[in-house]
Design an enzyme around this catalytic site. Sequence first.
Site, PDB file in Angstrom:
ATOM      1  N   GLU A  99      32.148  16.721   2.158  1.00 34.71           N
ATOM      2  CA  GLU A  99      33.748  16.130   1.913  1.00 34.71           C
ATOM      3  C   GLU A  99      34.514  17.189   1.216  1.00 34.71           C
ATOM      4  O   GLU A  99      33.799  17.546   0.058  1.00 34.71           O
ATOM      5  CB  GLU A  99      34.388  14.589   2.202  1.00 34.71           C
ATOM      6  CG  GLU A  99      34.828  14.536   2.990  1.00 34.71           C
ATOM      7  CD  GLU A  99      35.539  14.368   3.327  1.00 34.71           C
ATOM      8  OE1 GLU A  99      36.503  15.609   3.524  1.00 34.71           O
ATOM      9  OE2 GLU A  99      36.775  13.256   4.035  1.00 34.71           O
ATOM     10  N   ASP A 103      38.556   9.320  -1.377  1.00 28.67           N
ATOM     11  CA  ASP A 103      39.657   8.603  -2.108  1.00 28.67           C
ATOM     12  C   ASP A 103      39.872   6.608  -1.673  1.00 28.67           C
ATOM     13  O   ASP A 103      38.924   6.598  -2.715  1.00 28.67           O
ATOM     14  CB  ASP A 103      41.310   9.098  -1.262  1.00 28.67           C
ATOM     15  CG  ASP A 103      42.236   8.428  -1.933  1.00 28.67           C
ATOM     16  OD1 ASP A 103      43.098   8.303  -2.952  1.00 28.67           O
ATOM     17  OD2 ASP A 103      43.645   8.143  -0.780  1.00 28.67           O
TER      18      ASP A 103
END
Length: 176
Positions: A99, A103
Site C-alpha cells: 500500500e 491513514d
Amino acid sequence: MEGAERISVLYSATEIQDRIRELGRQITEDYRGKDTVVVCVLKGALFFMADLCREIDLPVTIDTLGLSSYGDQTKSSGVVRITQDLSRPIVDKHVIIVEDIVDTGLTLNFLIDNLRSRKPRSIEVCSLLHKPARTRLPVAVKYLGFTIEDKFVVGYGLDWEQRYRNIRYVGVVEEP
Ligand code: IMP
Ligand code: MG
C-alpha cells in the site's frame, strides 16, 4: 515539475530508495522458500511495488487490485469497493499487500478481511507511509517505510485529485 511549486520535499527519492532496499532485504529473509504473491493496491502503490519487488531477491509473483473508497479526495469514508479484482486465486499462498499509505486504516481493514476469506496461508502488510494520528481501525503494518505526521502528502504514487503521482519524492502540499 510544473505545478509542483507548492510541494515541499518530505522524503527525497534517495531516502525512499534507501528505505526500500532495507524493506526488500527484510522481506527476502522472511519469505525464503515460501510461495509468495505481492499484491499491489492500485494506483497509489504502483511505483512503490515496482521498486520494492526488484529489491526482493526471491521468485515472488505479482498481482494488482483496484479499490475505491467513497468520499472526497482527502477523507476516507470507510466504504470501500473492489473496482478491479486479483487475476489469480491466493489460496495457500503467502500474501504481502503493498500500500502507499495507511491513514484511518479503514481501507486496509476491509481489504485484509476480504483477502482472508480466500484462505491464503498468511497475509502481511507493507506500506510506504503510516499516519498514526488518524487511526480509526488499527492495522498491523509489518513492513513500514516511514511514519508521518497528520499532513496530506503527494508524490511517488500518492495523488492529489489524481495528480502528482509521478513525482519522484514524497512531499507535503503547502497551504495557499
Ligand atoms: P485509509 O482508508 O484512511 O487508511 O486511507 C487509505 C487511502 O487514502 C490511501 O490508500 C490513499 O489512497 C488515501 N490517502 C490517505 N492519506 C493520503 C495522503 O496524505 N495523500 C494521498 N492519499 C492519501
Ligand atoms: Mg491507496
